[in-house]
Write an enzyme that holds these catalytic residues in place. Structure first.
Site, PDB file in Angstrom:
ATOM      1  N   LYS A 160       0.846  -1.195   0.000  1.00  2.07           N
ATOM      2  CA  LYS A 160       0.000   0.000   0.000  1.00  2.07           C
ATOM      3  C   LYS A 160       0.882   1.246   0.000  1.00  2.07           C
ATOM      4  O   LYS A 160       2.083   1.187   0.288  1.00  2.07           O
ATOM      5  CB  LYS A 160      -0.932  -0.007   1.214  1.00  2.07           C
ATOM      6  CG  LYS A 160      -0.216   0.054   2.559  1.00  2.07           C
ATOM      7  CD  LYS A 160      -1.215   0.037   3.701  1.00  2.07           C
ATOM      8  CE  LYS A 160      -0.488   0.138   5.050  1.00  2.07           C
ATOM      9  NZ  LYS A 160      -1.437   0.235   6.184  1.00  2.07           N
ATOM     10  N   TYR A 194      14.504  31.065   6.615  1.00  2.84           N
ATOM     11  CA  TYR A 194      13.316  31.747   7.112  1.00  2.84           C
ATOM     12  C   TYR A 194      13.317  31.857   8.637  1.00  2.84           C
ATOM     13  O   TYR A 194      13.694  30.932   9.352  1.00  2.84           O
ATOM     14  CB  TYR A 194      12.052  30.994   6.683  1.00  2.84           C
ATOM     15  CG  TYR A 194      11.775  31.023   5.202  1.00  2.84           C
ATOM     16  CD1 TYR A 194      11.541  32.222   4.533  1.00  2.84           C
ATOM     17  CD2 TYR A 194      11.723  29.838   4.468  1.00  2.84           C
ATOM     18  CE1 TYR A 194      11.276  32.245   3.170  1.00  2.84           C
ATOM     19  CE2 TYR A 194      11.449  29.848   3.105  1.00  2.84           C
ATOM     20  CZ  TYR A 194      11.230  31.057   2.468  1.00  2.84           C
ATOM     21  OH  TYR A 194      10.962  31.070   1.119  1.00  2.84           O
TER      22      TYR A 194
END
Length: 383
Positions: free
Chosen positions: A50, A279
């Site tokens: 999956k 940042y």
């Protein structure tokens, strides 16, 4: 390791990749052998593919496991199953089980594509019988029992009645009964009670009908810690891909990472003391230093939560990541090291650098999430 072929996740120009995920199918085969050494030859292995095989590429992982004798595969839902079947010609005796409880409008897709369906309630069983009868075909189903996960499945108290309903449906074929552990790394206490509840359900069914049915419960943690839970089949996910189910725990099984996530140094500069990086100026150079910029950020799968926490390997040396990780780039403090050059490979996690488990601990998450987060723009290359 040398690259044998590539699986492109997006069109790319000629030349070196900026970011790439190396996929070692040899390590995948090794990990499968480790699991089989634990479970023994009589226990089937369901390959959990999956989420694009936890980011490793479901097509190539499935093909590799089939070549090693695996015939059972688990996906999240019917759409993952269809995608896998469209991209890979499964062997005639291979089976796919979709774990999600289906919507009524999807049941015909299971019949069309020959995918085993999970049944959790009476309504789904009745709808499946009606649709299968209208198609003139039998639908293979597996019963999911919720023994304590609290997510999907019939309760143990209601399981017998639902099993009787399935048995009474001529167009449904019961191929398995399964459950899922909430704390598989802790075999005592609650997990032991989950197994007890599950075996009570399956035992009652087999005694009542005189039939045997495939029973499975053990995920990666239980494969290691709960011999009694291995039953007829096991469902390794993270262990198959080379990570321990608990990142902070010492590895008791010698699995190897199947993925190495790496990028390139695209810029190197010297900065004076006091220079802020990235940042919000979360890190400033305590003294003059060299900063390398790497062409991978959180959009590639290198989590922002790793900012000022991770370490990155360049040229076999470990360097601290500094400043806020940005969408497309990450900065590393080289100190006085002048050996790192533009174009060098920077290993974010894998066999030549920190493990996915180590980075997960630094990010406050789990290795599962890091592997699944490596994004589409990172090229997968089989080595």
């Amino acid at each position: 390791m040398s690259a044998s072929h590539e699986q492109n996740s997006a069109a790319a120009p000629n030349g070196p990749n900026l970011s790439e995920a190396l996929i070692s199918l040899g390590n995948l085969r090794h990990n499968l052998a480790c699991i089989r050494a634990i479970t023994g030859p009589q226990c089937r292995v369901m390959g959990i593919v999956k989420a694009n095989a936890y980011g490793h590429g479901a097509t190539q992982v499935t093909a590799t496991l089939e070549a090693e004798g695996v015939r059972d595969f688990g996906v999240a839902n019917i759409y993952e199953a269809i995608e896998l079947l469209q991209e890979h010609r499964m062997l005639p005796d291979s089976r796919i089980l979709a774990f999600a409880s289906p919507l009524a409008g999807h049941i015909d897709l299971y019949l069309q594509h020959g995918v085993e369906m999970t049944v959790c309630d009476h309504e789904t069983a009745r709808a499946a019988e009606s649709i299968a009868a209208a198609c003139g075909r039998r639908l293979q189903v597996q019963l999911k029992v919720d023994t304590g996960m609290g997510r999907l499945g019939v309760t143990p108290e209601e399981a017998a009645e639902l099993l009787e309903l399935i048995e009474a449906c001529p167009n449904l074929e019961l191929t398995g009964i399964y459950t899922h552990f909430a704390e598989s790394d802790k075999p005592e206490g609650f997990t032991a009670r989950q197994l007890e509840r599950f075996l009570h359900v399956t035992g009652a069914y087999e005694r009542r009908t005189g039939k045997t049915v495939t029973k499975h419960a053990a995920n990666s943690g239980a494969i290691i810690s709960m011999p009694d839970a291995r039953l007829d089949m096991v469902r390794p996910g993270i262990l198959l891909y080379g990570c321990h189910p608990v990142d902070a725990a010492p590895s008791t099984v010698p699995v190897r990472p199947v993925m190495q996530f790496q990028s390139r140094v695209i810029f190197v500069k010297e900065v004076p003391a006091g220079t802020a990086i990235s940042y919000n100026r979360t890190w400033s150079a305590p003294k003059a230093t060299r900063i390398a910029t790497i062409s991978a950020g959180y959009a590639d799968g290198f989590h922002r939560a790793l900012s000022n926490q991770a370490r990155v390997s360049i040229g076999g040396k470990s360097f601290p990541q500094v400043g806020t990780i940005t969408m497309d780039q990450t900065m590393v403090n080289l100190g006085s090291d002048d050996s790192v050059k533009v174009g060098d490979t920077a290993v974010l996690f894998g066999w030549d650098g920190p493990s996915a488990g180590e980075q997960a601990l630094a990010a406050g998450t789990i290795s599962y999430e890091l592997l699944c987060s490596v994004s589409r723009r990172v090229r997968r290359i089989v080595v």
